[in-house]
Design a protein around this motif. Structure first.
Motif, PDB file in Angstrom:
ATOM      1  N   ALA A   1       1.064  -1.255  -0.057  1.00 18.69           N
ATOM      2  CA  ALA A   1       0.607  -0.181  -0.279  1.00 18.69           C
ATOM      3  C   ALA A   1       0.908   1.010  -0.082  1.00 18.69           C
ATOM      4  CB  ALA A   1      -1.067  -0.130   1.298  1.00 18.69           C
ATOM      5  N   VAL A   2       1.830   1.416   0.670  1.00 23.33           N
ATOM      6  CA  VAL A   2       2.876   2.416   0.811  1.00 23.33           C
ATOM      7  C   VAL A   2       3.839   2.848  -0.734  1.00 23.33           C
ATOM      8  CG1 VAL A   2       4.767   3.392   1.784  1.00 23.33           C
ATOM      9  CG2 VAL A   2       2.995   2.151   3.555  1.00 23.33           C
ATOM     10  N   ASN A   3       4.525   1.690  -1.118  1.00 24.97           N
ATOM     11  CA  ASN A   3       4.823   1.508  -2.280  1.00 24.97           C
ATOM     12  C   ASN A   3       3.906   2.728  -3.327  1.00 24.97           C
ATOM     13  OD1 ASN A   3       7.358   1.180  -1.509  1.00 24.97           O
ATOM     14  ND2 ASN A   3       7.135  -1.428  -1.484  1.00 24.97           N
ATOM     15  N   ALA A   4       2.482   1.548  -3.438  1.00 26.13           N
ATOM     16  CA  ALA A   4       1.775   1.953  -4.428  1.00 26.13           C
ATOM     17  C   ALA A   4       1.381   3.732  -4.520  1.00 26.13           C
ATOM     18  CB  ALA A   4       0.100   1.793  -4.138  1.00 26.13           C
ATOM     19  N   LEU A   5       2.045   4.229  -3.667  1.00 23.15           N
ATOM     20  CA  LEU A   5       2.071   5.694  -3.003  1.00 23.15           C
ATOM     21  C   LEU A   5       2.492   6.318  -4.065  1.00 23.15           C
ATOM     22  CD1 LEU A   5       1.121   6.413   0.554  1.00 23.15           C
ATOM     23  CD2 LEU A   5      -0.766   6.208  -1.203  1.00 23.15           C
ATOM     24  N   GLU A   6       3.286   6.028  -4.704  1.00 33.33           N
ATOM     25  CA  GLU A   6       5.120   6.947  -4.823  1.00 33.33           C
ATOM     26  C   GLU A   6       4.163   7.384  -5.855  1.00 33.33           C
ATOM     27  OE1 GLU A   6       9.187   6.900  -6.983  1.00 33.33           O
ATOM     28  OE2 GLU A   6       8.613   4.532  -6.083  1.00 33.33           O
ATOM     29  N   PRO A   7       3.650   7.206  -7.485  1.00 35.78           N
ATOM     30  CA  PRO A   7       3.261   8.070  -8.719  1.00 35.78           C
ATOM     31  C   PRO A   7       2.804   9.096  -7.655  1.00 35.78           C
ATOM     32  CG  PRO A   7       3.013   5.956  -8.055  1.00 35.78           C
ATOM     33  CD  PRO A   7       3.114   5.939  -7.505  1.00 35.78           C
ATOM     34  N   HIS A   8       1.949   9.324  -6.761  1.00 38.89           N
ATOM     35  CA  HIS A   8       0.822  10.267  -6.477  1.00 38.89           C
ATOM     36  C   HIS A   8       1.364  11.048  -5.672  1.00 38.89           C
ATOM     37  CE1 HIS A   8      -2.956  12.517  -5.364  1.00 38.89           C
ATOM     38  NE2 HIS A   8      -3.106  12.046  -4.199  1.00 38.89           N
ATOM     39  N   ILE A   9       2.550  10.929  -5.135  1.00 37.50           N
ATOM     40  CA  ILE A   9       3.545  11.772  -3.921  1.00 37.50           C
ATOM     41  C   ILE A   9       4.604  12.473  -5.016  1.00 37.50           C
ATOM     42  CG2 ILE A   9       5.409  11.892  -2.250  1.00 37.50           C
ATOM     43  CD1 ILE A   9       3.818   9.279  -1.503  1.00 37.50           C
ATOM     44  N   ARG A  10       4.686  11.867  -6.147  1.00 40.06           N
ATOM     45  CA  ARG A  10       5.056  12.780  -6.284  1.00 40.06           C
ATOM     46  C   ARG A  10       4.403  13.586  -8.526  1.00 40.06           C
ATOM     47  NH1 ARG A  10      10.128  10.804  -8.437  1.00 40.06           N
ATOM     48  NH2 ARG A  10      11.022   9.145  -7.491  1.00 40.06           N
ATOM     49  N   ASN A  11       3.258  13.223  -7.950  1.00 33.47           N
ATOM     50  CA  ASN A  11       2.558  14.518  -8.593  1.00 33.47           C
ATOM     51  C   ASN A  11       1.798  15.535  -7.637  1.00 33.47           C
ATOM     52  OD1 ASN A  11       2.625  13.021 -10.450  1.00 33.47           O
ATOM     53  ND2 ASN A  11       0.386  11.679 -10.628  1.00 33.47           N
ATOM     54  N   LEU A  12       2.102  15.414  -6.032  1.00 31.92           N
ATOM     55  CA  LEU A  12       1.729  16.486  -5.267  1.00 31.92           C
ATOM     56  C   LEU A  12       2.919  17.091  -5.340  1.00 31.92           C
ATOM     57  CD1 LEU A  12       0.262  13.854  -2.734  1.00 31.92           C
ATOM     58  CD2 LEU A  12      -1.208  15.722  -3.719  1.00 31.92           C
TER      59      LEU A  12
ATOM     60  N   LEU B   1       4.007  19.036   2.372  1.00 30.35           N
ATOM     61  CA  LEU B   1       3.006  17.308   1.661  1.00 30.35           C
ATOM     62  C   LEU B   1       2.768  16.857   2.725  1.00 30.35           C
ATOM     63  CD1 LEU B   1       3.655  15.870  -0.947  1.00 30.35           C
ATOM     64  CD2 LEU B   1       6.268  15.753   0.246  1.00 30.35           C
ATOM     65  N   PRO B   2       3.536  16.170   3.340  1.00 31.69           N
ATOM     66  CA  PRO B   2       2.701  15.732   4.371  1.00 31.69           C
ATOM     67  C   PRO B   2       1.875  15.313   4.924  1.00 31.69           C
ATOM     68  CG  PRO B   2       5.420  16.255   4.843  1.00 31.69           C
ATOM     69  CD  PRO B   2       4.733  16.702   4.019  1.00 31.69           C
ATOM     70  N   VAL B   3       1.032  16.633   5.615  1.00 32.42           N
ATOM     71  CA  VAL B   3      -0.002  16.387   5.508  1.00 32.42           C
ATOM     72  C   VAL B   3      -1.227  16.068   4.754  1.00 32.42           C
ATOM     73  CG1 VAL B   3      -1.544  17.955   6.444  1.00 32.42           C
ATOM     74  CG2 VAL B   3       0.565  19.293   7.565  1.00 32.42           C
ATOM     75  N   ILE B   4      -0.827  16.451   3.040  1.00 31.87           N
ATOM     76  CA  ILE B   4      -1.607  16.401   2.678  1.00 31.87           C
ATOM     77  C   ILE B   4      -1.510  14.810   2.162  1.00 31.87           C
ATOM     78  CG2 ILE B   4      -1.807  16.473  -0.244  1.00 31.87           C
ATOM     79  CD1 ILE B   4      -0.215  19.279  -0.334  1.00 31.87           C
ATOM     80  N   VAL B   5      -0.396  14.203   2.168  1.00 35.46           N
ATOM     81  CA  VAL B   5      -0.843  12.805   1.604  1.00 35.46           C
ATOM     82  C   VAL B   5      -1.181  12.049   3.092  1.00 35.46           C
ATOM     83  CG1 VAL B   5       0.969  10.487   1.994  1.00 35.46           C
ATOM     84  CG2 VAL B   5       1.988  12.884   0.798  1.00 35.46           C
TER      85      VAL B   5
END
Length: 421
Positions: free
Chosen positions: A127-138, A162-166
């Protein structure tokens, strides 16, 4: 009357520290702004004087060496996270939260084991690794919003939002509520500081009540109609027929709020400041971006977002020959352990290629930080994207200052000037 109380307190604290220094040759003053800005010389003095130091001010034994702290963190049978199991003054005991409001952070087995098993289901590596593309976009969107790279604050532009949004998105918080979410997090985080003022505690408790009022109806909605977020995952999580009740859910969400926000913010700010103060190491990362994953752990070691942890002695025992009595309080100086020359070669030097994960920034044992993979992921992405986006980055204006705290170490601001690549 306020000034008189402050004056009396100053005299009492000064007397305690003078006696401490006279008895041992060094004093640890958690109230000192000098220590807040740079605790590492004091840590070095403590390590040099001996393996353990008694703080009259904190009414606790201070451990500063990696070997001792590592043992204590791993041994939950002799050392407790629960403050109720230590020696507390009447005032300290009165300030404890209600018994049903203790988060997993302050609980021992079997309660901790049960809660950890349930929350683990919401933080799988997949679940954490799947967040990478979205975090890059953010992150890209946040950097796009910088009007002038020749003058911006990295804390305001990236490290705080950034951490708040995530974590807000992981919890299912709508964008319009993120600012309030961040405010509650900042106010609640102060509760971790042992020297919190009565006014700060009142604000923190008010934030907790507002947080609970916000999330209680959401928890009930997610139980009835789950969505793709952590609140739903926690609401539906089950282990051996056991589930989290509403109070436990609220406590867990409070913990995730701080753990997923404050510490990662400090990793980004502290880490990038360290790189700017060691420009040769920053250039190494530009020349060889494959070093960035190693660099994240080195930055965690070099200036840890969490500097201090606490334990209470459950039974008379010894740690590396140091005798301890039941109910005595222990302060673990994680930031000191991470600079211990017995473990790290040239510990006061930043080396992004060090490749050593022996640091204690995420703790050890059953309380090892559950969000460590997410923090590492966000830290890596920030470094990669900033170095891709800007060909030059430097400090601007006065030297950055750290906030006055001894547990969570973070910058007030980090003004930069940069040139777009």
């Amino acid at each position: 009357m306020q000034w008189m109380r402050q004056a009396i307190r100053s005299v009492v604290v000064g007397s305690m520290l003078a006696r401490e220094r006279w008895q041992s040759g060094v004093a640890y003053n958690p109230l000192s702004s000098e220590v807040a800005q740079d605790p590492y010389p004091v840590y070095a003095a403590l390590r040099a004087r001996g393996p353990v130091h008694h703080s009259r001010l904190m009414k606790a034994w201070l451990f500063s060496r990696h070997a001792d702290i590592d043992i204590i963190l791993r041994d939950h049978q002799r050392f407790s996270n629960d403050p109720r199991k230590g020696t507390l003054s009447r005032d300290q005991r009165a300030k404890l939260p209600a018994e049903d409001e203790f988060t997993m952070l302050f609980l021992d087995p079997p309660d901790h084991k049960r809660l950890r098993a349930l929350v683990n289901k919401a933080f799988t590596p997949r679940a954490v690794n799947a967040l990478e593309p979205h975090i890059r976009n953010l992150l890209g969107a946040l950097l796009d919003d910088i009007d002038d790279p020749a003058g911006f604050d990295l804390m305001q532009a990236v490290a705080q939002p950034l951490p708040v949004i995530v974590i807000a998105e992981m919890l299912g918080i709508p964008p319009e509520d993120r600012a309030q979410f961040k405010l509650w997090s900042d106010q609640r985080a102060r509760i971790l500081e042992p020297m919190i003022t009565p006014q700060e505690r009142e604000v923190a408790e008010s934030a907790s009540r507002a947080f609970d009022a916000y999330f209680l109806p959401i928890i009930r909605e997610r139980r009835a109609a789950p969505q793709d977020d952590i609140v739903s995952a926690l609401a539906q999580a089950e282990e051996d027929g056991d589930r989290l009740d509403e109070r436990e859910m609220l406590n867990m969400l409070r913990l995730l709020l701080i753990a997923g926000n404050e510490t990662t913010t400090n990793l980004i700010g502290n880490g990038f400041l360290a790189l700017l103060r060691y420009p040769d190491q920053l250039q190494r990362l530009r020349d060889d971006p494959s070093l960035i994953p190693l660099a994240v752990d080195e930055l965690l070691r070099f200036d840890s977002p969490v500097q201090t942890d606490f334990r209470r002695v459950l039974t008379d025992c010894e740690v590396n020959g140091i005798p301890l009595k039941q109910r005595e309080n222990i302060v673990l100086l994680l930031g000191s352990a991470n600079r211990d020359p017995d473990v790290f070669e040239a510990p006061d030097t930043l080396d992004v290629g060090r490749g050593d994960r022996s640091h204690l920034s995420f703790g050890r044992g059953i309380h090892h930080c559950i969000g460590a993979p997410l923090a590492r992921l966000e830290g890596r992405i920030v470094l990669e994207v900033l170095l891709e986006r800007f060909s030059r980055i430097g400090l601007r204006g006065e030297p950055p200052r750290f906030r006055n705290s001894i547990v969570l170490r973070g910058l007030e601001s980090l003004p930069l000037r940069a040139v777009r690549a």
